[in-house]
Design a protein around this motif. Sequence first.
Motif, short mmCIF file in Angstrom:
data_model
loop_
_atom_site.label_atom_id
_atom_site.label_comp_id
_atom_site.label_asym_id
_atom_site.label_seq_id
_atom_site.Cartn_x
_atom_site.Cartn_y
_atom_site.Cartn_z
N GLU A 8 10.21 37.71 -5.88
CA GLU A 8 9.00 36.90 -5.74
C GLU A 8 9.00 35.69 -6.67
OE1 GLU A 8 6.64 37.53 -3.50
OE2 GLU A 8 7.67 39.34 -2.82
N CYS A 9 9.89 35.69 -7.65
CA CYS A 9 9.88 34.57 -8.62
C CYS A 9 10.43 33.30 -7.97
CB CYS A 9 10.71 34.91 -9.86
SG CYS A 9 10.79 33.53 -11.02
N SER A 10 9.61 32.24 -8.01
CA SER A 10 10.00 31.00 -7.33
C SER A 10 10.47 29.93 -8.31
CB SER A 10 8.81 30.47 -6.54
OG SER A 10 7.75 30.20 -7.43
N ALA A 11 10.75 30.31 -9.54
CA ALA A 11 11.24 29.35 -10.54
C ALA A 11 10.27 28.19 -10.73
CB ALA A 11 12.62 28.82 -10.16
N CYS A 12 8.98 28.46 -10.54
CA CYS A 12 7.99 27.37 -10.66
C CYS A 12 7.82 26.93 -12.11
CB CYS A 12 6.65 27.79 -10.06
SG CYS A 12 5.87 29.17 -10.93
N MET A 13 8.19 27.78 -13.05
CA MET A 13 8.10 27.51 -14.49
C MET A 13 6.66 27.40 -14.99
SD MET A 13 11.39 24.99 -14.94
CE MET A 13 11.73 25.18 -16.66
N VAL A 14 5.72 27.87 -14.20
CA VAL A 14 4.32 27.86 -14.65
C VAL A 14 4.18 28.75 -15.89
CG1 VAL A 14 1.99 28.65 -14.02
CG2 VAL A 14 3.32 27.31 -12.40
N CYS A 15 4.91 29.87 -15.90
CA CYS A 15 4.85 30.77 -17.06
C CYS A 15 5.41 30.07 -18.30
CB CYS A 15 5.62 32.05 -16.76
SG CYS A 15 7.31 31.76 -16.20
N VAL A 16 6.50 29.34 -18.13
CA VAL A 16 7.11 28.63 -19.26
C VAL A 16 6.13 27.58 -19.80
CG1 VAL A 16 9.05 27.17 -19.97
CG2 VAL A 16 9.42 29.00 -18.30
N ALA A 17 5.46 26.91 -18.87
CA ALA A 17 4.49 25.88 -19.28
C ALA A 17 3.33 26.50 -20.05
CB ALA A 17 3.98 25.14 -18.06
N ALA A 18 2.97 27.74 -19.70
CA ALA A 18 1.80 28.37 -20.34
C ALA A 18 2.13 28.98 -21.70
CB ALA A 18 1.26 29.48 -19.41
N CYS A 19 3.40 29.19 -21.94
CA CYS A 19 3.80 29.89 -23.19
C CYS A 19 3.65 28.96 -24.40
CB CYS A 19 5.25 30.35 -23.06
SG CYS A 19 5.84 31.14 -24.56
N PRO A 20 2.94 29.42 -25.43
CA PRO A 20 2.75 28.55 -26.60
C PRO A 20 3.88 28.63 -27.63
CG PRO A 20 1.46 30.55 -26.86
CD PRO A 20 2.16 30.66 -25.53
N ALA A 21 4.73 29.65 -27.50
CA ALA A 21 5.70 29.91 -28.58
C ALA A 21 7.06 29.27 -28.33
CB ALA A 21 5.87 31.42 -28.75
N GLN A 22 7.59 28.68 -29.38
CA GLN A 22 8.91 28.04 -29.30
C GLN A 22 9.99 29.07 -28.94
OE1 GLN A 22 9.52 24.68 -30.04
NE2 GLN A 22 11.67 24.97 -29.51
N ASP A 23 10.76 28.75 -27.90
CA ASP A 23 11.92 29.57 -27.48
C ASP A 23 11.57 30.98 -27.00
OD1 ASP A 23 13.82 27.54 -28.11
OD2 ASP A 23 13.65 28.09 -30.22
N ALA A 24 10.30 31.24 -26.72
CA ALA A 24 9.95 32.60 -26.29
C ALA A 24 10.25 32.84 -24.82
CB ALA A 24 8.48 32.88 -26.57
N LEU A 25 10.15 31.78 -24.04
CA LEU A 25 10.31 31.97 -22.59
C LEU A 25 11.07 30.78 -22.02
CD1 LEU A 25 9.22 34.13 -20.60
CD2 LEU A 25 7.37 32.57 -20.05
N GLN A 26 12.09 31.07 -21.25
CA GLN A 26 12.87 29.98 -20.66
C GLN A 26 13.46 30.39 -19.31
OE1 GLN A 26 13.80 29.47 -24.34
NE2 GLN A 26 13.71 31.72 -24.32
N PHE A 27 13.77 29.38 -18.57
CA PHE A 27 14.50 29.56 -17.31
C PHE A 27 15.95 29.33 -17.69
CE2 PHE A 27 15.42 27.80 -12.86
CZ PHE A 27 15.46 29.08 -12.30
N SER A 28 16.73 30.40 -17.72
CA SER A 28 18.03 30.24 -18.37
C SER A 28 19.09 31.20 -17.86
CB SER A 28 17.85 30.49 -19.87
OG SER A 28 17.60 31.86 -20.06
#
Length: 354
Positions: A266-286
């Motif tokens: 179901e993950c569409s690589a929209c990166m909405v989660c990455v945009a919402a994350c406040p922490a440096q290097d906590a979440l990435q598309f990688s």
Amino acid sequence: MSTQTAEEVSLRGEKNTLIRRSKPDRSQRIRQIVQWSFVALNGWLGVQFYLWVRYFERGGESLYVSRPSGVEGWLPIAGLMNSKYFLFTGRVPAIHPAAMVLFLAFLLMSLLLKKAFCAWLCPVGTFSELLWKLGRRIFGRNLRLPRWADLPLRGLKYLLLGFFVFVIGAMSAEALVADVKMLNFFRDMGQTAAIVLALLVLGSMLVQNFWCRYLCPYGALMGLVSLLSPVKIRRDADACIDCGKCARACPAGLPVDRLMQIRSAECSACMVCVAACPAQDALQFSLPPRRPVAPAQRWFRRALGPLAVAGILAYIFLAIILLARVTSHWQTNIPRAVYMDLVPHANELSHPGM
Ligand code: SF4
Ligand code: SF4
């Protein structure tokens, strides 16, 4: 009495200090630019195609423009049929080769970058997103269906995909005008089709990505292929502060804050989660991280930013089209006289490959 905020307290019992990201996230701005550019491209192809059809419907009495092969991107079943033909014979079909070329390009995107096609390029996905945002503005929120309803409904798109794979037969002469029939469907929409479309619009306003989540067989296929993608949303437990913002923001309702990587179809690589994350290097598309080093090094040259995603999508799209053009596998080369016969009677021909 402690005054720790939710962002400061780890739900795992560990306490990671919030190190705020150093740069503002631009993923959603960049994604929207890509999405609407693709909508504009499709609109332009649509106008060109309409003029082309009108020329034949008027018996050659109007402006002639050449048929835009890119319109075949809207013929996923033709793409699937042609791919099957190519697989079994090793030959590129003469009719609607662009449908196959685009289909393979979108599959390659899914293989490399999860279902990025859905969140970055597909115009239906773009309008779905617009509708749920509009619905949220009007109704104050979107609905999340309970799990017992959501799970079986999500299975519907796979059933539809199975159905289309099952009914694919040999290509016939009627397939020549499958694209014209699709245009006619929207031009001469019957009452039933209009009601169904209105219900889909309403559903899309109430539930995030209603069509994509429950009904789109194309997205279902992209999702299955995306399971092989080496690039995924990945969470770094050492940098994560367990605030849950990523999971709350995810339009697919995925528990991003509880998983180390998102494998879901179901993950569409929209990166909405990455945009919402406040922490440096906590979440990435990688790609998988380097180890064992500090978070900043762990993701060095592993994480893909939005510009890289947009660049890879554009590269695949343009390179495959260029290759198809130079090898003469892009245009459907049918004499005008054949189209003059077929186009005005497109609706009288029956074919499932619309
Ligand atoms: S996990 Fe992230 S990238 Fe995947 S659908 Fe959810 S918000 Fe989008
Ligand atoms: S990964 Fe999710 S839970 Fe962790 S800090 Fe980022 S938004 Fe919060």
